[in-house]
Design a protein around this motif. Structure first.
Motif, PDB file in Angstrom:
ATOM      1  N   GLY A 252      37.033  64.118  63.961  1.00  0.00           N
ATOM      2  CA  GLY A 252      38.060  63.374  64.675  1.00  0.00           C
ATOM      3  C   GLY A 252      37.883  61.871  64.541  1.00  0.00           C
TER       4      GLY A 252
ATOM      5  N   TYR B 189      33.796  66.533  66.485  1.00  0.00           N
ATOM      6  CA  TYR B 189      33.980  65.188  67.026  1.00  0.00           C
ATOM      7  C   TYR B 189      33.925  64.167  65.896  1.00  0.00           C
ATOM      8  CZ  TYR B 189      33.224  60.899  69.655  1.00  0.00           C
ATOM      9  OH  TYR B 189      33.333  59.628  70.146  1.00  0.00           O
TER      10      TYR B 189
ATOM     11  N   LYS C 142      41.383  52.693  64.847  1.00  0.00           N
ATOM     12  CA  LYS C 142      40.628  53.947  64.826  1.00  0.00           C
ATOM     13  C   LYS C 142      40.657  54.570  63.435  1.00  0.00           C
ATOM     14  CE  LYS C 142      42.913  55.935  68.127  1.00  0.00           C
ATOM     15  NZ  LYS C 142      43.970  55.270  68.829  1.00  0.00           N
TER      16      LYS C 142
ATOM     17  N   ILE D 298      36.396  55.924  69.818  1.00  0.00           N
ATOM     18  CA  ILE D 298      34.952  56.096  69.906  1.00  0.00           C
ATOM     19  C   ILE D 298      34.306  55.022  70.785  1.00  0.00           C
ATOM     20  CG2 ILE D 298      34.655  54.838  67.738  1.00  0.00           C
ATOM     21  CD1 ILE D 298      32.320  56.750  67.130  1.00  0.00           C
TER      22      ILE D 298
ATOM     23  N   ARG E 171      39.882  59.666  67.372  1.00  0.00           N
ATOM     24  CA  ARG E 171      39.016  59.399  68.528  1.00  0.00           C
ATOM     25  C   ARG E 171      38.898  57.914  68.783  1.00  0.00           C
ATOM     26  NH1 ARG E 171      37.054  63.943  71.362  1.00  0.00           N
ATOM     27  NH2 ARG E 171      37.082  65.673  69.904  1.00  0.00           N
TER      28      ARG E 171
END
Length: 84
Positions: free
Chosen positions: A41, A38, A7, A49, A47
């Motif tokens: 992040g 978002y 990530k 994703i 996140r």
């Protein structure tokens, strides 16, 4: 390079590509169609994703999805830098 969280690697690559194209984080988030917090992040590696959002990001960058992952381990993740 130490093995990093995927990530974090993905987020660093997105940040690199966004900046390379001259987008602020806010403008890019609007272009992608996702909230700025978002996207922040995502760029910080916070996140996990979805594939759908990866496709939205690639489309906003005018790149094939595969291009996001080319060289992604070569981009150094930011060291707790403030959001832009």
């Amino acid at each position: 390079m130490d093995q990093l969280d995927v990530k974090v690697l993905f987020g660093a690559r997105v940040r690199h590509l966004r900046k390379e194209q001259g987008f602020s984080q806010e403008d890019f988030a609007h272009r992608v169609g996702l909230d700025r917090s978002y996207m922040g992040g995502v760029e910080r590696g916070e996140r996990n994703i979805s594939l759908e959002n990866i496709c939205l990001i690639a489309r906003a960058l005018n790149l094939p999805v595969s291009q996001i992952f080319i060289g992604w381990t070569d981009v150094a993740p930011p060291e707790n830098t403030p959001e832009e």
